[in-house]
Motif scaffolding. Structure first.
Motif, PDB file in Angstrom:
ATOM      1  N   ILE A  19       0.840  -1.199   0.000  1.00 55.67           N
ATOM      2  CA  ILE A  19       0.000   0.000   0.000  1.00 55.67           C
ATOM      3  C   ILE A  19       0.876   1.250   0.000  1.00 55.67           C
ATOM      4  CG2 ILE A  19      -1.729   1.309   1.279  1.00 55.67           C
ATOM      5  CD1 ILE A  19      -2.667  -1.287   2.506  1.00 55.67           C
ATOM      6  N   ILE A  20       1.906   1.248   0.848  1.00 53.67           N
ATOM      7  CA  ILE A  20       2.694   2.459   1.037  1.00 53.67           C
ATOM      8  C   ILE A  20       3.520   2.772  -0.214  1.00 53.67           C
ATOM      9  CG2 ILE A  20       4.533   3.471   2.425  1.00 53.67           C
ATOM     10  CD1 ILE A  20       3.240   1.804   4.763  1.00 53.67           C
ATOM     11  N   LEU A  21       4.232   1.757  -0.725  1.00 53.53           N
ATOM     12  CA  LEU A  21       5.002   1.973  -1.944  1.00 53.53           C
ATOM     13  C   LEU A  21       4.065   2.302  -3.106  1.00 53.53           C
ATOM     14  CD1 LEU A  21       7.882   1.979  -2.943  1.00 53.53           C
ATOM     15  CD2 LEU A  21       7.603  -0.383  -3.643  1.00 53.53           C
ATOM     16  N   GLY A  22       2.904   1.647  -3.107  1.00 58.01           N
ATOM     17  CA  GLY A  22       1.930   1.897  -4.174  1.00 58.01           C
ATOM     18  C   GLY A  22       1.454   3.332  -4.185  1.00 58.01           C
ATOM     19  N   ARG A  23       1.132   3.899  -3.009  1.00 56.16           N
ATOM     20  CA  ARG A  23       0.675   5.288  -2.957  1.00 56.16           C
ATOM     21  C   ARG A  23       1.807   6.242  -3.317  1.00 56.16           C
ATOM     22  NH1 ARG A  23      -3.692   4.689  -4.575  1.00 56.16           N
ATOM     23  NH2 ARG A  23      -4.099   6.901  -4.376  1.00 56.16           N
ATOM     24  N   ALA A  24       3.046   5.904  -2.881  1.00 66.16           N
ATOM     25  CA  ALA A  24       4.185   6.758  -3.214  1.00 66.16           C
ATOM     26  C   ALA A  24       4.346   6.831  -4.722  1.00 66.16           C
ATOM     27  CB  ALA A  24       5.458   6.211  -2.570  1.00 66.16           C
ATOM     28  N   GLU A  25       4.285   5.677  -5.365  1.00 67.64           N
ATOM     29  CA  GLU A  25       4.498   5.612  -6.812  1.00 67.64           C
ATOM     30  C   GLU A  25       3.301   6.198  -7.579  1.00 67.64           C
ATOM     31  OE1 GLU A  25       6.810   4.791  -8.772  1.00 67.64           O
ATOM     32  OE2 GLU A  25       5.875   4.201 -10.654  1.00 67.64           O
ATOM     33  N   ALA A  26       2.086   5.830  -7.149  1.00 63.09           N
ATOM     34  CA  ALA A  26       0.921   6.208  -7.944  1.00 63.09           C
ATOM     35  C   ALA A  26       0.405   7.598  -7.626  1.00 63.09           C
ATOM     36  CB  ALA A  26      -0.203   5.191  -7.734  1.00 63.09           C
ATOM     37  N   PHE A  27       0.648   8.092  -6.417  1.00 63.02           N
ATOM     38  CA  PHE A  27       0.057   9.385  -6.063  1.00 63.02           C
ATOM     39  C   PHE A  27       1.086  10.451  -5.678  1.00 63.02           C
ATOM     40  CE2 PHE A  27      -2.473  12.556  -4.042  1.00 63.02           C
ATOM     41  CZ  PHE A  27      -3.676  12.504  -4.726  1.00 63.02           C
ATOM     42  N   ALA A  28       1.870  10.181  -4.631  1.00 66.62           N
ATOM     43  CA  ALA A  28       2.719  11.243  -4.082  1.00 66.62           C
ATOM     44  C   ALA A  28       3.766  11.723  -5.072  1.00 66.62           C
ATOM     45  CB  ALA A  28       3.400  10.765  -2.797  1.00 66.62           C
ATOM     46  N   SER A  29       4.221  10.836  -5.975  1.00 66.25           N
ATOM     47  CA  SER A  29       5.264  11.271  -6.900  1.00 66.25           C
ATOM     48  C   SER A  29       4.681  12.102  -8.042  1.00 66.25           C
ATOM     49  CB  SER A  29       6.016  10.063  -7.464  1.00 66.25           C
ATOM     50  OG  SER A  29       5.132   9.228  -8.156  1.00 66.25           O
ATOM     51  N   LYS A  30       3.356  12.290  -8.050  1.00 69.63           N
ATOM     52  CA  LYS A  30       2.751  13.078  -9.133  1.00 69.63           C
ATOM     53  C   LYS A  30       1.949  14.267  -8.624  1.00 69.63           C
ATOM     54  CE  LYS A  30       2.236   9.080 -12.166  1.00 69.63           C
ATOM     55  NZ  LYS A  30       2.183   7.918 -11.281  1.00 69.63           N
ATOM     56  N   ASN A  31       1.712  14.359  -7.312  1.00 69.51           N
ATOM     57  CA  ASN A  31       0.828  15.404  -6.790  1.00 69.51           C
ATOM     58  C   ASN A  31       1.530  16.279  -5.760  1.00 69.51           C
ATOM     59  OD1 ASN A  31      -2.094  14.982  -7.836  1.00 69.51           O
ATOM     60  ND2 ASN A  31      -1.308  12.936  -7.431  1.00 69.51           N
ATOM     61  N   ASN A  32       0.894  17.425  -5.432  1.00 73.27           N
ATOM     62  CA  ASN A  32       1.527  18.334  -4.483  1.00 73.27           C
ATOM     63  C   ASN A  32       1.357  17.838  -3.042  1.00 73.27           C
ATOM     64  OD1 ASN A  32      -0.972  19.138  -3.431  1.00 73.27           O
ATOM     65  ND2 ASN A  32      -1.195  20.755  -4.971  1.00 73.27           N
ATOM     66  N   VAL A  33       2.029  18.559  -2.123  1.00 76.92           N
ATOM     67  CA  VAL A  33       2.121  18.063  -0.757  1.00 76.92           C
ATOM     68  C   VAL A  33       0.752  17.933  -0.099  1.00 76.92           C
ATOM     69  CG1 VAL A  33       3.080  18.514   1.527  1.00 76.92           C
ATOM     70  CG2 VAL A  33       4.403  19.054  -0.495  1.00 76.92           C
ATOM     71  N   PHE A  34      -0.074  18.974  -0.258  1.00 78.40           N
ATOM     72  CA  PHE A  34      -1.347  18.979   0.460  1.00 78.40           C
ATOM     73  C   PHE A  34      -2.228  17.810   0.033  1.00 78.40           C
ATOM     74  CE2 PHE A  34      -5.684  20.771   1.154  1.00 78.40           C
ATOM     75  CZ  PHE A  34      -5.619  20.718   2.538  1.00 78.40           C
ATOM     76  N   ARG A  35      -2.308  17.599  -1.292  1.00 78.73           N
ATOM     77  CA  ARG A  35      -3.095  16.476  -1.795  1.00 78.73           C
ATOM     78  C   ARG A  35      -2.521  15.148  -1.314  1.00 78.73           C
ATOM     79  NH1 ARG A  35      -6.513  16.576  -6.204  1.00 78.73           N
ATOM     80  NH2 ARG A  35      -7.256  18.656  -6.665  1.00 78.73           N
ATOM     81  N   SER A  36      -1.192  15.066  -1.273  1.00 74.46           N
ATOM     82  CA  SER A  36      -0.557  13.828  -0.853  1.00 74.46           C
ATOM     83  C   SER A  36      -0.883  13.505   0.607  1.00 74.46           C
ATOM     84  CB  SER A  36       0.949  13.903  -1.034  1.00 74.46           C
ATOM     85  OG  SER A  36       1.248  14.134  -2.379  1.00 74.46           O
ATOM     86  N   ILE A  37      -0.943  14.584   1.443  1.00 73.08           N
ATOM     87  CA  ILE A  37      -1.298  14.354   2.849  1.00 73.08           C
ATOM     88  C   ILE A  37      -2.695  13.766   2.926  1.00 73.08           C
ATOM     89  CG2 ILE A  37      -1.774  15.441   5.067  1.00 73.08           C
ATOM     90  CD1 ILE A  37       0.331  17.505   4.424  1.00 73.08           C
ATOM     91  N   LEU A  38      -3.640  14.400   2.191  1.00 76.62           N
ATOM     92  CA  LEU A  38      -5.030  13.924   2.227  1.00 76.62           C
ATOM     93  C   LEU A  38      -5.121  12.479   1.742  1.00 76.62           C
ATOM     94  CD1 LEU A  38      -7.058  16.979   0.943  1.00 76.62           C
ATOM     95  CD2 LEU A  38      -6.896  16.102   3.271  1.00 76.62           C
TER      96      LEU A  38
END
Lengths: 195, 195
Positions: A109-128
């Motif tokens: 889950i964690i690596l998946g979110r890092a790859e699929a979301f956090a590496s493409k979106n800004n900080v605030f969205r990534s926190i949410l």
């Protein structure tokens, strides 16, 4: 509105456990009681939120070829922090979760979110996103843990629910119960999706 | 004689009584993901045995000769996951150069192994159980064999399940979980073994 969606999608629609079938190992291993489930869920949520923040901050600095090892190092650092903090302040839960705290590193889950979301979106969205997914994971753990604890020990959060004559199905808190409860819940989710 | 007995005891413990997949819930993702076909299950199993043995060897060496003398045992999680990731990469390159035929059959599974929590799990367990060098390597080997055994059994069952008549919502993941649960029930019988 979209921000709210970013937060709530992890609860049901994109629930990491039931819908995407990620992070099965900790899900089955730690759900023999609700307390363990909550402990594991919150530990993973913490790692998820902070690794999402950090990765979204440094996403432009990492060459894309080595991004996976870089993500893993970031995640492993936060897992180490959680491991040490829990060891110091929550020794009981730390002991019963045991091996599965360091193993948060390889939770897909964690690596998946890092790859699929956090590496493409800004900080605030990534926190949410991290918070929503983490709480969705916790929710799934608590549901499975609740079913197993009620069936297998006749308790919820350690409180007896039934009169003393109740014979709990011990198998539910043993290893086979985890697989069977999970299988039935997944079947139920499929049934609901079809309707 | 005592030495041989110890090794036999360890083999039975790691393969049957404390089976990594069914009793410890480690390595569930490949267990569910790669058990659709017997061939690929065999390939994955062989790759996992190989990497688990190598990982046990190297992480033990790193822990004993690097982390302990420098008093940085708290970096265990980070050090181990990096070791495993680079080891997998190295193994992949070596096999590709030296044994192209083997690479063709194992190739696709190798990168997946980094995130197989059984590998990191066995490395951490070796250290927690304070095994010496030989026993750490053997434990990795036996754990890998145990993983392969249940993976192949599961693949055999699932090839037959394809033709079974099931309610639509139970097809795929849900029924695999229930089958895994029944296998775990069967394996629970081994915990009565006495020596």
């Amino acid at each position: 509105m979209t921000l709210l969606k970013e937060f709530t999608k992890g609860f049901v629609k994109e629930n990491p456990v039931f819908v995407m079938a990620l992070g099965l190992c900790p899900t089955l291993a730690v759900t023999s009681s609700v307390v363990n489930a909550i402990g594991m869920g919150l530990a993973a949520t913490f790692v998820l939120v902070f690794s999402n923040i950090f990765i979204s901050l440094i996403k432009n600095l990492i060459p894309s070829k080595i991004r996976i090892p870089a993500f893993i190092v970031v995640i492993a650092s936060f897992v180490t922090i959680v491991d040490m903090v829990m060891h110091a302040y929550l020794p009981d839960i730390h002991k019963s979760l045991g091996l599965f705290i360091p193993l948060i590193v390889v939770n897909c889950i964690i690596l998946g979110r890092a790859e699929a979301f956090a590496s493409k979106n800004n900080v605030f969205r990534s926190i949410l996103d991290g918070l929503g997914m983490g709480l969705g994971f916790t929710l799934a753990l608590v549901v499975i843990g609740g079913i197993r604890e009620v069936l297998g020990a006749g308790q919820f959060l350690g409180y007896n629910l039934f009169p003393e004559t109740f014979q709990p199905m011990l198998v539910a808190i043993l290893a086979p119960g985890a697989f069977i409860v999970m299988g039935l819940l997944m079947g139920l989710m499929n049934l609901k999706k079809k309707k | 004689m005592e030495f041989v007995g110890k090794i036999l005891f360890m083999a039975v413990m790691a393969i049957f009584v404390q089976n990594f997949v069914l009793m410890r819930f480690l390595g569930l993702c490949p267990y569910i993901g790669v058990s659709k076909k017997l061939d690929s299950a065999l390939g994955m199993g062989m790759a996992v045995i190989f990497v688990m043995t190598m990982a046990s060897t190297f992480t033990w060496l790193i822990h004993t000769y690097l982390l302990v003398p420098l008093h940085i045992e708290f970096l265990q999680t980070i050090a181990f996951i990096l070791t495993i990731a680079s080891l997998v990469q190295l193994v992949e390159m070596v096999i590709q150069k030296t044994a192209p035929a083997l690479y063709k059959s194992l190739g696709v599974f190798l990168p997946l192994i980094t995130t197989n929590c059984a590998v990191l799990g066995v490395a951490i367990l070796n250290i927690q159980s304070e095994y010496n060098f030989i026993f750490a390597i053997l434990n990795g080997l036996f754990a890998g064999i145990g993983f392969t055994l249940v993976l192949i059994l599961m693949a055999g069952i699932r090839e037959r399940l394809e033709r079974a008549e099931l309610p639509a919502s139970m097809k795929g993941m849900p029924i695999s979980m229930i089958v895994a649960g029944s296998m775990a029930l069967a394996f629970l019988g081994f915990s009565g073994l006495k020596f």
